[in-house]
Design a protein around this motif. Structure first.
Motif, PDB file in Angstrom:
ATOM      1  N   ARG A   1       0.838  -1.194   0.000  1.00 44.62           N
ATOM      2  CA  ARG A   1       0.000   0.000   0.000  1.00 44.62           C
ATOM      3  C   ARG A   1       0.884   1.260   0.000  1.00 44.62           C
ATOM      4  O   ARG A   1       0.601   2.229  -0.707  1.00 44.62           O
ATOM      5  CB  ARG A   1      -0.903  -0.022   1.226  1.00 44.62           C
ATOM      6  N   ALA A   2       1.951   1.217   0.806  1.00 49.83           N
ATOM      7  CA  ALA A   2       2.865   2.360   0.853  1.00 49.83           C
ATOM      8  C   ALA A   2       3.539   2.560  -0.504  1.00 49.83           C
ATOM      9  O   ALA A   2       3.666   3.679  -0.993  1.00 49.83           O
ATOM     10  CB  ALA A   2       3.918   2.142   1.938  1.00 49.83           C
ATOM     11  N   ALA A   3       3.953   1.452  -1.105  1.00 49.90           N
ATOM     12  CA  ALA A   3       4.718   1.540  -2.347  1.00 49.90           C
ATOM     13  C   ALA A   3       3.856   2.034  -3.505  1.00 49.90           C
ATOM     14  O   ALA A   3       4.364   2.604  -4.471  1.00 49.90           O
ATOM     15  CB  ALA A   3       5.318   0.185  -2.682  1.00 49.90           C
ATOM     16  N   GLN A   4       2.554   1.824  -3.395  1.00 45.55           N
ATOM     17  CA  GLN A   4       1.680   2.209  -4.502  1.00 45.55           C
ATOM     18  C   GLN A   4       1.153   3.628  -4.382  1.00 45.55           C
ATOM     19  O   GLN A   4       0.377   4.082  -5.216  1.00 45.55           O
ATOM     20  CB  GLN A   4       0.504   1.228  -4.597  1.00 45.55           C
ATOM     21  N   LEU A   5       1.580   4.323  -3.319  1.00 43.60           N
ATOM     22  CA  LEU A   5       1.113   5.699  -3.157  1.00 43.60           C
ATOM     23  C   LEU A   5       1.588   6.561  -4.320  1.00 43.60           C
ATOM     24  O   LEU A   5       2.699   6.413  -4.820  1.00 43.60           O
ATOM     25  CB  LEU A   5       1.641   6.276  -1.847  1.00 43.60           C
ATOM     26  N   ASP A   6       0.729   7.476  -4.698  1.00 41.29           N
ATOM     27  CA  ASP A   6       1.086   8.435  -5.730  1.00 41.29           C
ATOM     28  C   ASP A   6       1.880   9.564  -5.064  1.00 41.29           C
ATOM     29  O   ASP A   6       1.469  10.070  -4.020  1.00 41.29           O
ATOM     30  CB  ASP A   6      -0.201   8.966  -6.369  1.00 41.29           C
ATOM     31  N   PRO A   7       3.029   9.947  -5.617  1.00 46.40           N
ATOM     32  CA  PRO A   7       3.863  10.946  -4.937  1.00 46.40           C
ATOM     33  C   PRO A   7       3.134  12.263  -4.652  1.00 46.40           C
ATOM     34  O   PRO A   7       3.280  12.814  -3.566  1.00 46.40           O
ATOM     35  CB  PRO A   7       5.052  11.155  -5.885  1.00 46.40           C
ATOM     36  N   ILE A   8       2.345  12.731  -5.593  1.00 43.32           N
ATOM     37  CA  ILE A   8       1.681  14.029  -5.388  1.00 43.32           C
ATOM     38  C   ILE A   8       0.652  13.941  -4.269  1.00 43.32           C
ATOM     39  O   ILE A   8       0.628  14.757  -3.356  1.00 43.32           O
ATOM     40  CB  ILE A   8       1.012  14.511  -6.696  1.00 43.32           C
ATOM     41  N   THR A   9      -0.165  12.888  -4.328  1.00 42.92           N
ATOM     42  CA  THR A   9      -1.172  12.691  -3.283  1.00 42.92           C
ATOM     43  C   THR A   9      -0.490  12.559  -1.921  1.00 42.92           C
ATOM     44  O   THR A   9      -0.943  13.140  -0.930  1.00 42.92           O
ATOM     45  CB  THR A   9      -1.980  11.406  -3.552  1.00 42.92           C
ATOM     46  N   ALA A  10       0.578  11.786  -1.882  1.00 43.86           N
ATOM     47  CA  ALA A  10       1.273  11.556  -0.622  1.00 43.86           C
ATOM     48  C   ALA A  10       1.852  12.859  -0.070  1.00 43.86           C
ATOM     49  O   ALA A  10       1.778  13.127   1.127  1.00 43.86           O
ATOM     50  CB  ALA A  10       2.378  10.527  -0.814  1.00 43.86           C
ATOM     51  N   LEU A  11       2.392  13.685  -0.961  1.00 47.55           N
ATOM     52  CA  LEU A  11       2.975  14.949  -0.515  1.00 47.55           C
ATOM     53  C   LEU A  11       1.912  15.904   0.015  1.00 47.55           C
ATOM     54  O   LEU A  11       2.186  16.713   0.895  1.00 47.55           O
ATOM     55  CB  LEU A  11       3.702  15.619  -1.691  1.00 47.55           C
ATOM     56  N   ARG A  12       0.711  15.806  -0.537  1.00 41.87           N
ATOM     57  CA  ARG A  12      -0.364  16.716  -0.113  1.00 41.87           C
ATOM     58  C   ARG A  12      -0.999  16.251   1.191  1.00 41.87           C
ATOM     59  O   ARG A  12      -1.809  16.976   1.758  1.00 41.87           O
ATOM     60  CB  ARG A  12      -1.455  16.734  -1.191  1.00 41.87           C
ATOM     61  N   HIS A  13      -0.664  15.026   1.620  1.00 38.06           N
ATOM     62  CA  HIS A  13      -1.336  14.427   2.779  1.00 38.06           C
ATOM     63  C   HIS A  13      -1.265  15.331   4.002  1.00 38.06           C
ATOM     64  O   HIS A  13      -0.246  15.957   4.242  1.00 38.06           O
ATOM     65  CB  HIS A  13      -0.698  13.068   3.092  1.00 38.06           C
ATOM     66  N   GLU A  14      -2.325  15.393   4.743  1.00 37.68           N
ATOM     67  CA  GLU A  14      -2.534  16.222   5.949  1.00 37.68           C
ATOM     68  C   GLU A  14      -2.856  17.674   5.579  1.00 37.68           C
ATOM     69  O   GLU A  14      -2.154  18.275   4.807  1.00 37.68           O
ATOM     70  CB  GLU A  14      -1.307  16.195   6.860  1.00 37.68           C
TER      71      GLU A  14
END
Ligand SMILES: Nc1ncnc2c1ncn2[C@@H]1O[C@H](COP(=O)(O)OP(=O)(O)OP(=O)(O)O)[C@@H](O)[C@H]1O
Ligand SMILES: [Mg+2]
Lengths: 408, 252
Positions: free
Chosen positions: A395-408
């Motif tokens: 699940r972690a590896a499949q994160l999209d970088p942009i979405t992950a960076l926007r998290h929180e």
């Protein structure tokens, strides 16, 4: 290689940051691995002690005890009328072709004295065939003879434990010890047999002609015996021999058809089977505990890793942004899960060794720890880390970088 | 114009976002050339597509249509791993929110991109220190982000972006979270890196004052380039007196 090493260091850091959480998470795995380790130790100990027992008691052994069989399993009440005699033993030896050797046995407790030394032990009175029946070798000297038997000669063979108690380095053969009030010449030293699986010491004994024990230690007239030990020619003949022996003794004791035996026949297999059943019940119980604990532990690891992934989504985004591949992220979280559960495994190994030892001691069962236990601990806990860590890591590896960076 | 000097070349690049039934055309045909050594500011109203464009330039995302050449390589169709490689080798990112790893020292934060490149520990450390010296934080190597001011955190982020020696530094509102004083510090640093090291910089901002520091200003409107022209007289960001960095002070 570099990727895994880096992942391992990250895992250690992340786990040390959340020590309490990590500790609570691995509890299930710890208990599961401990149960597995204890179980294998008891299992290994069981098979070792059964082999030991076989060797110590002699192979293809039948015991005949006087008394009825009403309370099964244990030696029943001895009847008012003594029912087993040396004549029975002679008859068995004479008439049953399936039988290899027969030894009537009476026992007595006695103080053994040599000079200033004094030791309480069990004295076994039997015939020279006793050694054959029990598959007992001598480490020194030679056994008492048929002539000794006839003459109730004051000769004895001593066990290793008795030798240690009475003699230092010197050769006991030919020495005279006092058993009760009877002076007695040591003719042989019994080879050590060690500990039985019920905790008894086989070497803590003295073997003498049955006639001498009867005359000097038991002072019982007649030819009654406490038990008859019978060694059967072959394993395959055990059932046959037991049948024949029962028929013979019923006939000799004039037991009417339909009446109960006035003696009991036991064989080593039955005894071992009982022992084995108890052990395997315990093993099954431990295995069940282990499986449940490991499952719970694995789910705990998965849960905490999912929490960890969502807590660290932004971190994952940062790593992806600066050039981590999804394989790097997968490795990071997978290794963290495996490290976490392996820590549980190692702790479980320690706990399992401790618990197994205590359990063995409490139940007077031998336990044996093999390197296999350590391998099992590592493999189980590591495997659980891989299996239950894979989903969160993916699940972690499949994160999209942009979405992950926007998290929180 | 020499093609080899072109770091970023976009041809009719589009980006379409789909959220369920909704289709949103965030970029509607961007054609753009940025050459090595330029300092470009991208402005425009909120929601015009500036960040979307930066994400494409930075290989964080793929265009829905059009062609994008980064340092001569067509990166418009690359898969995730190849884009990760491109981000690691060709791009340096600076974000509005700094995006440093918490509870991790400045030095380790800066080393991180090199770690993913598989560089040895010694080399990593050497280059990270060098990079932190460049932004004037040689004395803060072991501070974690929590032990640094906002301006210092952004300088660590710049050091991290520079440590890989990227073709282009991408900064999406790098001063958005900073007060006016530290904004000037960070801008002065970017100008110095541009001037002294020939660093190519693309910076998104919606503050005209900040955009004025660049040498070329692009304005994005509704997913299209509204205007694109040189800024002949860039404003020189002034270092504030009392700045903690002797290095910056020296070059001001
Ligand atoms: N993942 C997404 N899914 C759907 N729509 C999106 C997504 N990301 C951005 N958008 C939309 O695309 C448009 C452009 O967004 P973008 O973030 O590029 O704007 P921006 O110019 O950076 O604005 P700001 O100055 O506020 O940062 C916005 O209308 C936004 O709602
Ligand atoms: Mg934006």
């Amino acid at each position: 290689m570099g990727m895994w090493w880096m992942a391992f260091r990250l895992a250690l850091r992340s786990l040390t940051r959340n020590k309490l959480r990590a500790g609570l998470t691995v509890l299930g795995i710890l208990i599961g691995v401990a149960a597995v380790v204890a179980m294998t130790a008891l299992g290994d100990g069981a098979s070792a002690s059964i082999q030991n027992q076989m060797g110590a008691l002699g192979v293809n052994l039948l015991w005949v005890f006087p008394g009825s069989n009403t309370s099964s399993g244990v030696r029943g009440e001895v009847g008012s009328r003594p029912t087993l005699s040396e004549d029975d033993a002679d008859a068995i030896a004479r008439e049953l072709f399936t039988v290899q050797a027969v030894a009537p046995v009476i026992t007595a407790s006695a103080q053994v004295v040599l000079g200033a030394r004094n030791y309480a032990t069990r004295v076994t009175g039997s015939t020279p065939d006793y050694l054959r029946v029990r598959a007992w070798a001598l480490s020194r000297g030679s056994p008492f003879t048929e002539a000794d038997l006839r003459l109730a000669a004051r000769t004895c063979m001593i066990g290793e434990t008795v030798r240690k108690a009475l003699f230092d380095q010197g050769d006991p053969i030919g020495q005279t010890v006092r058993i009760g009030r009877m002076p007695c010449t040591v003719v042989a030293l019994l080879a050590p047999k060690g500990q039985g699986s019920f905790g008894q010491d086989y070497d803590d004994t003295i073997v003498m002609p049955i006639t001498a024990v009867r005359a000097r230690l038991r002072h019982t007239p007649g030819r009654e015996v406490d038990q008859i030990m019978v060694s059967v020619r072959e394993q395959d003949l055990m059932a046959r021999a037991q049948e024949q022996l029962t028929a013979l003794l019923r006939q000799r004791h004039r037991v009417a058809d339909g009446d109960e035996n006035d003696f009991m026949v036991r064989n080593l297999q039955d005894l071992m089977a009982t022992l084995e059943r108890t052990r395997s019940t315990l093993s099954t119980l431990l295995l069940a505990i282990a499986c449940i604990a490991l499952l719970v532990g694995g789910i705990g690891v998965m849960n905490i890793m999912l929490v960890s992934v969502s807590e660290r989504t932004r971190e994952i985004g940062i790593r992806l942004a600066i050039g981590a591949r999804s394989a790097d992220i997968l490795a990071q979280f997978l290794v963290e899960a495996v490290t976490l559960s392996t820590i549980g495994g190692v702790a479980g190994l320690a706990l399992g060794v401790g618990a197994g030892t205590l359990l063995g001691r409490a139940m007077e069962w031998s336990v044996r720890f093999s390197p296999t236990a350590a391998v099992i601990a590592f493999a189980t806990s590591g495997g659980i880390g891989v299996v239950f860590g894979f989903f969160p890591a993916r699940r972690a590896a499949q994160l999209d970088p942009i979405t992950a960076l926007r998290h929180e | 114009m020499n093609d080899r000097d072109t770091v970023i070349k976009m041809e009719r690049v589009e980006k379409i976002y789909r959220t369920g039934e909704l289709v949103f055309h965030a970029l509607r045909g961007i054609t753009l050339d940025i050459r090595a050594g330029e300092f470009v500011a991208i402005g425009g109203p909120s929601g015009s597509g500036k960040s979307t464009l930066m994400n494409l330039i930075g290989c964080l995302d793929r265009p829905s249509a059009g062609r994008y050449l980064l340092a001569g390589h067509d990166v418009s169709m690359l898969d995730a791993d190849a884009r990760a490689f491109a981000r690691n080798r060709l791009i340096g990112f600076v974000f509005q929110g700094f995006n440093l790893l918490a509870r991790t020292s400045a030095l380790e934060n800066v080393e991180l991109p090199l770690a993913y490149r598989g560089l040895g520990a010694k080399e990593r450390r050497r280059r990270a220190i060098e990079s932190l010296e460049l932004v004037g934080l040689a004395d803060k190597l072991n501070n974690t982000p929590a032990q640094l001011s906002g301006g210092q955190q952004q300088r660590v982020a710049i050091a991290r972006a520079l440590v890989t020696d990227p073709k282009v530094l991408l900064a999406d509102e790098p001063t958005g979270n900073l007060d006016s004083r530290t904004t000037e510090d960070v801008l002065a640093l970017l100008q110095r890196l541009h001037r002294e090291h020939g660093l190519t910089i693309v910076m998104v901002t919606h503050e005209p004052d900040v955009a004025q520091c660049a040498e070329r200003i692009i304005v994005v409107r509704d997913g299209l380039i509204g205007s694109d022209g040189p800024n002949p007289t860039p404003r020189r960001a002034e270092l504030n007196t009392g700045s903690s960095s002797p290095l910056l002070a020296g070059s001001a």
